[in-house]
Structures are given as structure tokens and as C-alpha cells.
Design an enzyme around this catalytic site. Structure first.
Site, short mmCIF file in Angstrom:
data_model
loop_
_atom_site.label_atom_id
_atom_site.label_comp_id
_atom_site.label_asym_id
_atom_site.label_seq_id
_atom_site.Cartn_x
_atom_site.Cartn_y
_atom_site.Cartn_z
N HIS A 124 0.81 -1.22 0.00
CA HIS A 124 0.00 0.00 0.00
C HIS A 124 0.84 1.26 0.00
O HIS A 124 0.32 2.36 0.24
CB HIS A 124 -0.94 0.02 1.21
CG HIS A 124 -2.03 -1.00 1.11
ND1 HIS A 124 -2.93 -1.21 2.12
CD2 HIS A 124 -2.35 -1.87 0.13
CE1 HIS A 124 -3.77 -2.18 1.76
NE2 HIS A 124 -3.43 -2.60 0.55
N ILE B 155 0.99 7.03 0.37
CA ILE B 155 0.48 5.94 1.20
C ILE B 155 -1.02 5.78 0.95
O ILE B 155 -1.76 6.76 1.01
CB ILE B 155 0.70 6.24 2.70
CG1 ILE B 155 2.17 6.57 2.97
CG2 ILE B 155 0.24 5.07 3.56
CD1 ILE B 155 2.41 7.24 4.31
N CYS B 156 -1.43 4.57 0.67
CA CYS B 156 -2.86 4.33 0.48
C CYS B 156 -3.45 3.91 1.82
O CYS B 156 -3.38 2.74 2.21
CB CYS B 156 -3.05 3.25 -0.58
SG CYS B 156 -4.78 2.81 -0.80
N LEU B 157 -3.95 4.89 2.55
CA LEU B 157 -4.50 4.62 3.88
C LEU B 157 -5.69 5.56 4.05
O LEU B 157 -5.53 6.78 3.99
CB LEU B 157 -3.42 4.89 4.95
CG LEU B 157 -3.81 4.67 6.40
CD1 LEU B 157 -4.13 3.20 6.66
CD2 LEU B 157 -2.68 5.12 7.33
#
Ligand SMILES: [Zn+2]
Ligand SMILES: [Zn+2]
Lengths: 298, 161
Positions: free
Chosen positions: B91, B98-100
């Protein structure tokens, strides 16, 4: 000879043959008996009580010579600097009061700065400092105090600061930051904001406020402050306390309704009906409903 | 001037400034485990050192997070990216994005820098393979002009990394 005497006694003296008494009596009357605080038995010493534009009380003490009004009264008051009295033989006490009032006007900004310090920072002077004092000892953490001298000619300018404390390292560190960042001092900001900004740290709050903080959780869950900042944009809402709490008892977070509406407006899931925003508490996600204009809330 | 997504350089609002000062004090008294805030006098950009948790794929590895705060923080989320080299993670893109979800759609002012850090560390800790997201090259190419991750329309990868 400083025993206080009443108006009646004064009147009696005025009936006597002395032109000095008669003159002083009539001049006090012009200023107004309600302003008179202390009066020496022979009318050569007395003081007037006066409120400035912000309602702060001041006392002006006057001492008259027997040849008054040939020689001007000598004055003392709780001001950081005394004005130069303009005086001629035809001047009267009300002229003194007029000039004193103007002098008080010129010091309003100075006292506003000091009041702001006393209200928002932890001042450690032994007792309530006199209005004449331009100096405040301000706590800057457990190892350092700042002794700040406010410039009464230009109260919003960079104050002269000394740093003292038991830990040379902590004191030097803070002093170094002060030296390095003091150009960040801005006349647009309040003294406490400037000091925190220059030192890059949050300073301890007055003891009274800290105690209150411990007793009730009144900090806003969004901006983390108890009071909204003083800001032109916020207008009349500057400095207001938290005024909204989440109704979920196990959450019960407090907010400024302004912060909560700002947040609810920034997300797409909020719904509006008339002047009420419906959304969710940022902490517990329970529904909340806030009126947009809190002035109208009943 | 249309800077496409580089963190806005508008100064922090008074409210943002006060809140961040408090977060910083709180951080200094109670820093999240595995993180170090690098002291600077810039309140608007925090550089945070993150150390991979023991017993995970990232144990003892050190990375740097760059956190930029918008003028109206916390009404808007901060921009959080890894400075190169970013950890290898399904991610985390090679450009540090950041894929959050909590950094974008799921942000709430109830969160803090500290809670973001904890989420990022748990995201790292739960990873079972060190690799880039499958769309890494395409995504990074699209960001070439300095686009902020906050401009991305994220669709969130599965929750079970
Ligand atoms: Zn608030
Ligand atoms: Zn709640």
C-alpha cells in the site's frame, strides 16, 4: 495630616475666611464629590477616583501648596510614566483631571497588553502588580521564568526579556530561541501569541485556568483550545468558550459550535435543514445537530 | 499559480497553529512507540522517523515520514508521505504516497499525528510481503508533476494486507 474628612467638614472650612479653602472646595465640586476618595484635614492632600475607557479604576493623588494655584499641584498615580502638567494661574483641578484622563487614554493599549498577559499566561509576581509596573514575570515551564518589560510608549513592540531559572541549560536554550526568533514578533498578534510563537512552544496557563481544566474537560475536541482565538475573522466569537457537547453520555466531548460546524461543512455526508447541520460526532460517530448561528439558539 | 497539489504554502490559521502546538507538546510528553519527531522550528512540516516494529518484516528498518499541515488543519487532513526510500509495502508507492483511508476520506479531527503514525506502523506490521502496489509504475508516472496524494481519487485496496 491625612485623616479623611467628609464633604461637610470641607464645606465648613470653605465658609471660613480662607480663600484657599473656598477655592479648593469649589474646584472639588466642579470635578464632582463622587470622585473624591481621600481628603486631608487641611485640604492640601486628596485623591480622585477615575475609571478609564475600559473601566479600570485609577487613583490620582494631589498635593496642594498653600500658594495654590500659583504653584501647580504635585501629582502621583498608578501610571508607568507621569504626564507633564500644563498649568497657569487660571488653571483649575478639573483641568488636571482632564489632562489625567487624556493621559489614561494614551495608556489604554499598554494596559490591554498587560491585562492580556495576566489573563492568558502564568504570571508569578508576588501579588497583583500595580498598574504602574511595566514588568511581568512569566512562567515559561518548570525551569525558566521570563521577566518581560513592556514598552509603554509602544506596548505592542518587542518587549525587553530576561530569562532566569535554576537550570542554566534550560535558560540558555530558551534565550537562544528568543534571540534567534525575535524577528517573528508581530504587532498584529497579541502578546501571549507572540511569545508562544517566538519561543515555539506553548506556555503554562494561569493557575486558575489550569485548575478549571482539571475539573471539567472543557477543551474543544477539534481545536484543542478552551477559548477561540482572538481574530478579526471570528469577530464577536473571539475568545468564546466551548458551547456544544456531544449528547452521547459515554462520549460527551465538548466543542466550539463554530469548530463543529466548520468540520461538518467540510465533509460531504453532512445534511442541512434550515439553519441546522446534521452530521456525526468526530469522536463517537453518534448523530449531532448544530445550529449554524449559535446566537439564535434558545 | 496552480501548483497541482504540492502542499499548500498558506500559513497555518491561528486555530491550526494552536492545535498543532498542543499536539506537539502532547507528542513530546507521550510519543508513540517507534517514532521520533525531528525537532525543527517549522510547525507546519513535521519530519518523523519511523522504526519498523520488532518481529515484523520491517524490524529495525528506519524510514522518514513527512507531514505537511494545511492552513485549516484539522478540518482537513495533513498530507503524509514517506521520504525516499519508502518502505516496500503493497500500500505504499515508490514515490512515498500511502494508500490509507484515514489520510483522505476517513480523516476526522478526532485523529492526531500520533494516531496516524500508529495506524501507519500497524499497516507496516501486518504486512506479509515486501512488495510495491501492483499499479505502482502507472500511479507514480501520473504523479510526476508533483501531485499530492490528497489529489488522488483513492479506491481503497482490500483491508486484509
Ligand atoms: Zn474549537
Ligand atoms: Zn460524541
Amino acid at each position: 495630616m491625612e485623616e479623611s474628612i467628609g464633604r461637610a467638614r470641607c464645606e465648613e472650612l470653605a465658609k471660613s475666611s480662607s480663600s484657599f479653602y473656598r477655592k479648593v472646595y469649589s474646584e472639588i465640586e466642579e470635578v464632582g464629590w463622587e470622585s473624591l476618595r481621600r481628603l486631608g484635614g487641611d485640604l492640601t492632600f486628596f485623591s480622585f477616583h477615575i475609571l478609564d475607557k475600559k473601566g479600570r479604576a485609577h487613583i490620582l493623588e494631589l498635593q496642594l501648596d498653600r500658594d495654590y494655584p500659583k504653584s501647580p499641584p504635585s501629582l502621583s498615580a498608578d501610571v508607568p510614566c507621569m504626564f507633564t502638567l500644563e498649568w497657569s494661574t487660571i488653571s483649575r483641578l478639573k483641568d488636571v483631571m482632564h489632562q489625567f484622563r487624556k493621559h489614561l487614554d494614551s495608556l489604554q493599549e499598554f494596559w490591554s497588553v498587560l491585562d492580556d498577559i495576566d489573563k492568558s499566561l502564568c504570571v508569578v509576581d508576588a501579588k497583583q502588580p500595580s498598574r504602574a509596573s511595566p514588568i511581568r514575570r512569566i512562567r515559561a515551564g518548570k525551569d525558566c521564568n521570563i521577566i518581560a518589560r513592556i514598552n509603554f510608549d509602544d506596548p505592542k513592540s518587542l518587549p525587553e526579556c530576561r530569562f532566569i531559572g535554576p537550570e542554566p541549560v534550560a535558560v540558555n536554550y530558551l534565550y537562544m530561541i528568543w534571540r534567534r526568533n525575535s524577528r517573528k514578533w508581530s504587532k498584529e498578534k497579541s502578546f501571549p501569541e507572540n511569545l508562544e510563537c517566538v519561543l515555539g512552544t506553548e506556555l503554562p496557563k494561569p493557575l486558575g485556568l489550569q485548575v478549571e481544566d482539571d475539573h471539567q474537560q472543557v477543551e474543544c475536541g477539534i481545536c484543542y483550545a478552551q477559548f477561540l482565538p482572538t481574530d478579526e475573522e471570528l469577530g464577536a466569537r473571539s475568545g468564546t468558550r466551548t458551547d456544544y457537547s456531544c449528547e452521547n453520555i459515554s462520549c460527551n466531548k465538548s466543542f466550539h459550535s463554530l469548530c463543529l460546524t466548520d468540520w461538518l461543512r467540510s465533509i460531504t455526508t453532512t445534511r442541512q435543514s434550515f439553519d441546522v447541520l446534521f452530521g456525526n460526532c468526530p469522536y463517537c460517530s453518534d448523530p449531532v445537530a448544530v445550529k449554524i448561528n449559535m446566537n439564535k439558539i434558545d | 499559480m496552480s501548483s497541482s497539489g504540492a502542499p499548500s504554502h498558506k500559513a497555518l490559521s491561528k486555530i491550526a497553529c494552536k492545535r498543532l502546538q498542543k499536539e506537539l507538546v502532547e507528542w513530546q510528553m507521550n510519543p508513540p512507540t517507534g517514532f521520533k519527531h525531528k525537532v525543527t522550528d517549522n510547525l507546519q512540516r513535521w519530519i518523523i522517523e519511523a522504526i519498523g516494529a520488532p518481529g515484523t518484516l520491517y524490524a529495525n528498518e528506519t524510514y522518514q515520514l513527512q507531514v505537511d499541515f494545511p492552513e485549516h488543519y484539522p478540518m482537513e487532513s495533513p498530507q503524509v508521505i514517506f521520504l525516499p526510500p519508502a518502505p516496500l509495502h503493497p500500500h505504499i508507492y515508490s514515490n512515498g504516497h500511502i494508500c490509507l483511508d484515514i489520510l483522505y476520506d476517513s480523516w476526522s479531527p478526532a485523529m492526531t499525528v500520533s494516531s496516524i503514525c500508529i495506524s501507519i506502523l500497524s499497516m507496516l506490521s501486518s504486512s506479509t510481503e515486501k512488495q510495491r502496489p501492483t499499479d505502482n509504475d502507472r500511479y507514480v508516472k501520473n504523479c510526476k508533476n508533483g501531485r499530492s496524494p490528497k489529489e488522488t481519487r483513492w479506491w481503497f485496496h482490500d483491508d486484509k494486507v
